[in-house]
Each structure stands twice: as C-alpha cells, then as structure tokens.
Design an enzyme around this catalytic site. Structure first.
Site, PDB file in Angstrom:
ATOM      1  N   TYR A  99    -124.963   1.134 -85.335  1.00  8.14           N
ATOM      2  CA  TYR A  99    -125.396   0.369 -83.991  1.00  8.14           C
ATOM      3  C   TYR A  99    -126.031  -0.974 -84.102  1.00  8.14           C
ATOM      4  CZ  TYR A  99    -126.651   4.576 -81.353  1.00  8.14           C
ATOM      5  OH  TYR A  99    -126.696   5.858 -80.613  1.00  8.14           O
ATOM      6  N   LYS A 147    -122.213  12.758 -93.645  1.00  6.29           N
ATOM      7  CA  LYS A 147    -120.584  13.034 -93.575  1.00  6.29           C
ATOM      8  C   LYS A 147    -120.258  12.702 -94.838  1.00  6.29           C
ATOM      9  CE  LYS A 147    -116.860  14.372 -91.328  1.00  6.29           C
ATOM     10  NZ  LYS A 147    -116.305  15.674 -90.912  1.00  6.29           N
ATOM     11  N   ASP A 159    -120.695  17.786 -88.779  1.00  5.42           N
ATOM     12  CA  ASP A 159    -119.826  18.684 -87.821  1.00  5.42           C
ATOM     13  C   ASP A 159    -120.460  20.271 -87.656  1.00  5.42           C
ATOM     14  OD1 ASP A 159    -119.093  18.695 -90.434  1.00  5.42           O
ATOM     15  OD2 ASP A 159    -116.928  18.520 -89.940  1.00  5.42           O
ATOM     16  N   ASP A 215    -128.446  10.601 -82.785  1.00  4.07           N
ATOM     17  CA  ASP A 215    -128.832  10.296 -81.470  1.00  4.07           C
ATOM     18  C   ASP A 215    -128.031  11.491 -80.805  1.00  4.07           C
ATOM     19  OD1 ASP A 215    -128.582   8.855 -78.874  1.00  4.07           O
ATOM     20  OD2 ASP A 215    -126.574   8.265 -79.064  1.00  4.07           O
ATOM     21  N   ASP A 246    -129.579  14.790 -78.699  1.00  3.27           N
ATOM     22  CA  ASP A 246    -129.304  15.501 -77.171  1.00  3.27           C
ATOM     23  C   ASP A 246    -128.806  16.956 -77.299  1.00  3.27           C
ATOM     24  OD1 ASP A 246    -129.659  12.899 -76.351  1.00  3.27           O
ATOM     25  OD2 ASP A 246    -127.855  13.007 -75.021  1.00  3.27           O
TER      26      ASP A 246
END
Ligand code: NAD
Ligand code: IPM
Ligand code: MN
Length: 355
Positions: free
Chosen positions: A140, A185, A218, A242, A246
């Site tokens: 970001y 990751k 993942d 983020d 959700d």
C-alpha cells in the site's frame, strides 16, 4: 464529567449514513453518562476531492491530529474510479499521518446468531477471532511506477515495522485465548520470509508463553471458512489482512457487522467499519450501522478509557441484534437509521439496568 474532542470523517456513499449512527451513539452515551463530546465533521475522500480538490485536506489532517479520537464512515465510489486523484488516498493518508500501524478487526459469531451465517451453523457458532492487520506498510505504501505497458508496486517491510505490530498481536493474545496465527506467503515472497523470521525471534525473546503458529495466506483463506473456531489472534501484513478480514466478515453474516480500531503508539486512534462505501445501497438508508457502532465501542475502550460506556454500548448492540431489529443484509427489514435509533434507545435502557 469529561470532555472529548471527536473528529468525524463521513466520506462517501454510505459513509455519512453510518457515521451519523456512530455520532448518535456517542451523543447518547454523552447524555447518559455525563460526558461532553464535541464533534467536528471534516472532509475526506471523494467529497473532499469534489470540494477542495484534495482527498485529504490539510485542515482535516490538523483536526485529526488534534482530536482525542477519529471516526470514519467510508470513502470511494465509481464517480472517482478513473480519476488520477482517488478517495482511497485520503484514507491511506490519515492512517499514515496519525501513525496508525495496527488495525484491529474483531469478528465473533454468537451461538444465538449463527443461523444468520451463509456457512453451516456448527462450523461458525462460537467462532471468535481478532485480526491484527499491519496498516502503514507493504504494497500500500511502497514506491509505484507506471508506463504505458508496465506497472510496479514495491512491497517493503522493515524488521521494526513487523515487530511493532507483532507486539500488538502477542499482547492481545495474552488477554484472549493466548494463541497467535501469523499469516504470510513465506514460501514465495521475501517480505514474508522477513515477517516470519521476525515474528519467530520476537516470540522466542518475549512471548514464549503465547502459542504461535504460522500459516500461508492461500490455505488460511480456506481454513477461515472450514475451521474458523481454531483461530484466536491472526497477525498479518497490510494486503493479506485487508482480504482475509472481508472473508472473515462473511462468517457472522454480513460485512456490515465488523468494526475496527486503527492504532499507533499513542492512545489516539481512527475507528472505522471494515466495509467500504457500498455504492449499490448508498442513499437508501439500507446500510447496516452496526460495524460503525462497534467501532465506536472500540473508541470508547481504546482511546477514551470509558470501559463502562463501551460495555453499555456493546450490550445495547447485542440486545438490538437479539431482538431481530436488523437491516436487509442480515435478512431484516429495518432501515439503517432505525437500527441506530434502536441502539440509542437501548443504551438508555442498558445504562439503567447496570445502575
Ligand atoms: P463495499 O464494502 O463497499 O461493499 C461490498 C458489498 O457489501 C456491497 O454489496 C455492499 O452493499 C455491501 N455492504 C458494505 N457495507 C455494508 C453495510 N454497512 N450494510 C450493508 N451492506 C453493506 O466494497 P466494494 O463494493 O468493493 O467497494 C466500494 C467502494 O468502497 C470502493 O470505492 C472502495 O475503494 C471503497 N472502500 C472503502 C473502504 C473504506 O473507506 N474503509 C473500505 C473498502 C472499500
Ligand atoms: C479497508 C479498505 C481500504 C484498505 C481501502 C479503501 C484503501 O479496503 O479499510 O479495508 O484497503 O485498507
Ligand atoms: Mn478492505
């Protein structure tokens, strides 16, 4: 009586609707408990671009830095999607300017409400997690480049940035079920390797009493919907947090239920529902205000040190949910403003019960 300076950033789409609900709750708390909240509403996002050609005007910044706490509605919308100045830049700017590196996003599914989930009740009932999302680093905030045919986004993390947010997660875990799942990751990405090494070192040095596990992002997405009850505190970087939050918001039935606290190294904070400006329902009084009301409760607790008041607001929200006074996203027929009014009425009732 205490006095508190609250800045409200309504923003775009449903932002003003949910921010008004948050303000009503604070006004009622102030009235019932004898606190003097002063409110200053400031521009951010698309409306700030339209009004002063800047998604984060200097006077909004000055007001946020001078406030005891800030409440945000939401920013963004299709109107600004293809323009060079974007509403979302305003949100990133306020987080960065206030030094808010840790975003706390709690999610829980009360057994009595598990039937509202799109997932099987037995999978979600009783799930209770806190996502600690790093908020001022990573993709970001890295350098960007763009030509006609190429684009790059730098993903950069320093050890110090990982450590400070990891401290928040470990300390939160000690007050909960004492477990941290750090999500990265690390099988592919270098910043994730640094992330994992740093979390491991900090754990060994200061938090060996806390259970720590690592998960790849993942498969974590899968685990969150297949066995959400196994998680307590989830620590992760900006972009993964983020996305995963959700995803987690689906467990209780709606993204409109989740609030958040964005915190830094001072007591000040920005309180924001995790959802966006929901252009599809904006202006129709359909927006669920509960995520914003939960953000207000976090504000009372974390920035204003008003624990009793936060407990009262939480009890009021719970009573309204249990009574089935709900917006359309949760299968109800009540308007957003009526849900906000119901919570405000419940604050008065709950305060009497507790007195
Ligand atoms: P969104 O969160 O705005 O909406 C996703 C879906 O959830 C929509 O169907 C919407 O109607 C529903 N929804 C969201 N909040 C709700 C609520 N309180 N009550 C009932 N339903 C609700 O995500 P999006 O559609 O991907 O993004 C729309 C805009 O919002 C974009 O411009 C995006 O950049 C922006 N955004 C802003 C924030 C923020 O300000 N914090 C967060 C996310 C997205
Ligand atoms: C959120 C939003 C923001 C983010 C956007 C609008 C900048 O999605 O608060 O979750 O990605 O942080
Ligand atoms: Mn988001």
């Amino acid at each position: 009586m205490s006095a508190f300076k609250i800045v409200i950033l309504p923003g775009d789409g449903i932002g003003p609707e949910v921010a008004a609900a948050g303000r009503l709750a604070l006004e009622t708390i102030g009235d019932v408990f004898g606190h003097n909240f002063t409110f200053e509403e400031k521009l951010i996002g698309g409306i700030a671009i339209d009004t002063v050609d800047d998604p984060y005007p200097a006077d909004t910044d000055a007001a946020c830095l001078a406030a005891d706490a800030v409440l945000l509605g939401a920013v963004g919308g299709p109107k600004w999607d293809l323009k060079p100045k974007r509403p979302e830049q305003g949100l990133l700017a306020v987080r960065k300017s206030m030094g808010l590196f840790a975003n706390l996003r709690p999610m829980d599914v009360a057994p009595s409400q598990a039937f509202r989930s799109p997932l099987k009740e037995e999978i979600v009932s009783g799930a209770d997690m806190l996502i600690v999302r790093e908020l001022t680093g990573g993709l970001y905030f890295g350098k960007r480049t763009r030509t006609e045919t190429t684009a790059t986004d730098e993903c950069l993390y320093t050890v110090a940035e990982v450590e400070r947010v990891a401290h928040v997660a470990f300390q939160a875990a000690r007050k909960r079920r004492n477990k941290v799942t750090s999500v990265d990751k690390a099988n592919v990405i270098e910043t994730s390797r640094l992330w994992r090494e740093t979390v491991n070192k900090l754990h060994a040095a200061e938090y060996s009493d806390v259970e720590l596990e690592h998960a790849l992002v993942d498969s974590m997405a899968m685990h969150l919907v297949t066995r959400p009850k196994d998680f307590d505190v989830i620590l992760t970087e900006n972009m993964f947090g983020d996305i995963l939050s959700d995803l987690a918001s689906v467990l209780p039935g709606s993204i409109g239920l989740l609030g958040s606290a964005s915190l830094g190294s001072t007591g000040k904070g920005l309180y924001e529902p995790i959802h966006g400006s929901a252009p599809d329902i904006a202006g129709k009084d359909l927006a669920n205000p509960i995520g914003t009301l939960k953000s207000v409760s976090m504000m009372l607790r974390h920035s204003l040190n008003l624990t009793k008041e936060a407990d009262t607001l939480d009890a009021a929200i719970e009573a309204v949910i249990k009574a089935g006074t709900l917006t359309r996203d949760l299968g109800g027929t009540t308007s957003g403003s009526q849900v906000a009014k119901a919570v405000s009425d419940q604050i008065r009732i709950q305060a009497k019960v507790e007195a």
